[in-house]
Design a protein around this motif. Structure first.
Motif, mmCIF file in Angstrom:
data_model
loop_
_atom_site.group_PDB
_atom_site.id
_atom_site.type_symbol
_atom_site.label_atom_id
_atom_site.label_comp_id
_atom_site.label_asym_id
_atom_site.label_seq_id
_atom_site.Cartn_x
_atom_site.Cartn_y
_atom_site.Cartn_z
ATOM 1 N N LEU A 47 0.832 -1.204 0.000
ATOM 2 C CA LEU A 47 0.000 0.000 0.000
ATOM 3 C C LEU A 47 0.867 1.255 0.000
ATOM 4 O O LEU A 47 0.580 2.215 -0.726
ATOM 5 C CB LEU A 47 -0.926 0.016 1.215
ATOM 6 N N CYS A 48 1.924 1.262 0.804
ATOM 7 C CA CYS A 48 2.836 2.408 0.834
ATOM 8 C C CYS A 48 3.376 2.704 -0.561
ATOM 9 O O CYS A 48 3.412 3.863 -0.993
ATOM 10 C CB CYS A 48 3.996 2.146 1.796
ATOM 11 N N ASP A 49 3.799 1.676 -1.266
ATOM 12 C CA ASP A 49 4.364 1.874 -2.604
ATOM 13 C C ASP A 49 3.310 2.354 -3.588
ATOM 14 O O ASP A 49 3.580 3.217 -4.434
ATOM 15 C CB ASP A 49 4.997 0.573 -3.101
ATOM 16 N N GLN A 50 2.101 1.802 -3.481
ATOM 17 C CA GLN A 50 1.017 2.213 -4.382
ATOM 18 C C GLN A 50 0.679 3.689 -4.178
ATOM 19 O O GLN A 50 0.525 4.447 -5.138
ATOM 20 C CB GLN A 50 -0.219 1.359 -4.126
ATOM 21 N N ILE A 51 0.560 4.103 -2.918
ATOM 22 C CA ILE A 51 0.217 5.494 -2.631
ATOM 23 C C ILE A 51 1.361 6.418 -3.018
ATOM 24 O O ILE A 51 1.143 7.482 -3.627
ATOM 25 C CB ILE A 51 -0.145 5.670 -1.143
ATOM 26 N N ALA A 52 2.579 6.042 -2.690
ATOM 27 C CA ALA A 52 3.740 6.876 -3.029
ATOM 28 C C ALA A 52 3.818 7.123 -4.525
ATOM 29 O O ALA A 52 4.148 8.225 -4.973
ATOM 30 C CB ALA A 52 5.024 6.212 -2.535
ATOM 31 N N ASP A 53 3.499 6.109 -5.306
ATOM 32 C CA ASP A 53 3.522 6.251 -6.764
ATOM 33 C C ASP A 53 2.514 7.284 -7.244
ATOM 34 O O ASP A 53 2.753 7.979 -8.233
ATOM 35 C CB ASP A 53 3.228 4.895 -7.401
ATOM 36 N N GLN A 54 1.389 7.419 -6.543
ATOM 37 C CA GLN A 54 0.307 8.301 -6.984
ATOM 38 C C GLN A 54 0.486 9.749 -6.527
ATOM 39 O O GLN A 54 -0.155 10.650 -7.084
ATOM 40 C CB GLN A 54 -1.032 7.789 -6.441
ATOM 41 N N LEU A 55 1.332 9.992 -5.541
ATOM 42 C CA LEU A 55 1.419 11.328 -4.953
ATOM 43 C C LEU A 55 2.246 12.297 -5.796
ATOM 44 O O LEU A 55 3.233 11.894 -6.427
ATOM 45 C CB LEU A 55 2.036 11.248 -3.550
ATOM 46 N N PRO A 56 1.861 13.584 -5.802
ATOM 47 C CA PRO A 56 2.629 14.608 -6.526
ATOM 48 C C PRO A 56 3.835 15.070 -5.717
ATOM 49 O O PRO A 56 3.903 16.207 -5.238
ATOM 50 C CB PRO A 56 1.597 15.736 -6.708
ATOM 51 N N LEU A 57 4.806 14.172 -5.552
ATOM 52 C CA LEU A 57 6.015 14.464 -4.779
ATOM 53 C C LEU A 57 7.204 14.610 -5.701
ATOM 54 O O LEU A 57 7.248 14.027 -6.791
ATOM 55 C CB LEU A 57 6.295 13.330 -3.786
ATOM 56 N N ALA A 58 8.194 15.378 -5.249
ATOM 57 C CA ALA A 58 9.447 15.492 -5.991
ATOM 58 C C ALA A 58 10.119 14.123 -6.051
ATOM 59 O O ALA A 58 9.994 13.319 -5.114
ATOM 60 C CB ALA A 58 10.367 16.503 -5.317
ATOM 61 N N PRO A 59 10.845 13.825 -7.133
ATOM 62 C CA PRO A 59 11.537 12.535 -7.225
ATOM 63 C C PRO A 59 12.428 12.244 -6.020
ATOM 64 O O PRO A 59 12.524 11.094 -5.583
ATOM 65 C CB PRO A 59 12.355 12.664 -8.514
ATOM 66 N N SER A 60 13.059 13.279 -5.454
ATOM 67 C CA SER A 60 13.933 13.057 -4.292
ATOM 68 C C SER A 60 13.136 12.553 -3.096
ATOM 69 O O SER A 60 13.629 11.711 -2.326
ATOM 70 C CB SER A 60 14.668 14.345 -3.932
ATOM 71 N N CYS A 61 11.901 13.043 -2.923
ATOM 72 C CA CYS A 61 11.047 12.573 -1.833
ATOM 73 C C CYS A 61 10.623 11.125 -2.066
ATOM 74 O O CYS A 61 10.608 10.298 -1.143
ATOM 75 C CB CYS A 61 9.819 13.465 -1.698
ATOM 76 N N LYS A 62 10.283 10.808 -3.293
ATOM 77 C CA LYS A 62 9.890 9.432 -3.608
ATOM 78 C C LYS A 62 11.081 8.485 -3.443
ATOM 79 O O LYS A 62 10.920 7.337 -3.007
ATOM 80 C CB LYS A 62 9.329 9.353 -5.028
ATOM 81 N N GLN A 63 12.274 8.976 -3.764
ATOM 82 C CA GLN A 63 13.457 8.141 -3.617
ATOM 83 C C GLN A 63 13.681 7.769 -2.149
ATOM 84 O O GLN A 63 14.091 6.645 -1.843
ATOM 85 C CB GLN A 63 14.693 8.873 -4.168
ATOM 86 N N SER A 64 13.405 8.691 -1.237
ATOM 87 C CA SER A 64 13.570 8.387 0.186
ATOM 88 C C SER A 64 12.623 7.271 0.621
ATOM 89 O O SER A 64 12.947 6.481 1.519
ATOM 90 C CB SER A 64 13.348 9.642 1.034
ATOM 91 N N LEU A 65 11.462 7.184 -0.004
ATOM 92 C CA LEU A 65 10.517 6.109 0.287
ATOM 93 C C LEU A 65 10.969 4.789 -0.331
ATOM 94 O O LEU A 65 10.826 3.725 0.275
ATOM 95 C CB LEU A 65 9.124 6.487 -0.221
ATOM 96 N N LEU A 66 11.523 4.870 -1.527
ATOM 97 C CA LEU A 66 12.059 3.657 -2.156
ATOM 98 C C LEU A 66 13.207 3.088 -1.340
ATOM 99 O O LEU A 66 13.373 1.874 -1.241
ATOM 100 C CB LEU A 66 12.530 3.967 -3.583
#
Length: 220
Positions: free
Chosen positions: A162-181
């Protein structure tokens, strides 16, 4: 829900081609369509298709070494001049070393980093799942009738998925998404994601307040 087994981990680790780009972060269980516009990428895709193998997708600005192992779902051809492929993320991994492959594209030695669930949870995972859904629903109230949201709400995913699914959908900067990855510990990843959702909601609320404070002048 899907689960990564020890056999999967072994198959995702090892030497893999690496596609490095500056635009997006791919998460396990999500997909992207990418344009194959450079010769090194064309060669990488041809090699992966020929071997029916996997490759890594990396964010060029990332310094943590985390990537998403991906597979090509199907090659598609939008125009004769621009080949596109549909890719799907399958597992987190960390790059242990990089080296060029015949001077064309990079390859790397990868170590898979599947979702990690601590034996002693630091959070109530069922409650956290619901908190994430509620926070996402606050941001995007129109999403209630969306098929993907219904899958989330019907408990078809693990907390990590679920975390990955939601993170993919959010309008976040790539650097923010990278921290989640880069966070394979699911409890900690859910903390980071919930903080990002709340920050987005705060920004949305402040923008609404600012907009409502602008004087409305009528032209008579």
């Amino acid at each position: 829900m899907t689960h990564t087994t020890n056999t999967d981990v072994d198959s995702f680790s090892g030497a893999r081609p690496i596609f490095t780009q500056p635009h997006f972060v791919l998460f396990p269980g999500t997909s992207q369509i990418i344009a194959v516009t450079t010769e090194p990428l064309r060669q990488l895709v041809a090699d992966v298709l020929r071997e029916q193998g996997l490759f890594a997708v990396a964010l060029s600005s990332a310094a943590d070494g985390f990537v998403c192992v991906a597979r090509i779902v199907t090659p598609t051809f939008f125009t004769p001049a621009a080949n596109c492929i549909h890719i799907e993320g399958v597992c987190r991994a960390r790059v242990l070393s990089r080296h060029p492959a015949d001077g064309s594209y990079q390859q790397g030695m990868l170590a898979a980093r599947p979702d990690h669930y601590a034996k002693t949870p630091v959070i109530d995972r069922r409650r956290r799942y619901e908190e994430l859904l509620a926070a996402f629903r606050e941001l995007f109230p129109h999403i209630l009738r969306n098929d993907l949201f219904q899958l989330w709400a019907d408990d078809h995913f693990s907390l990590g998925e679920l975390c990955d699914q939601i993170a993919d959908q959010l309008p976040l900067a790539p650097s923010c998404k990278q921290s989640l990855l880069a966070e394979s510990n699911v409890d900690l990843r859910s903390d980071l994601l919930l903080a990002q959702l709340r920050e987005l909601h705060r920004g949305q609320r402040e923008a609404t307040i600012e907009q409502s404070a602008i004087p409305q002048f009528s032209v008579n």
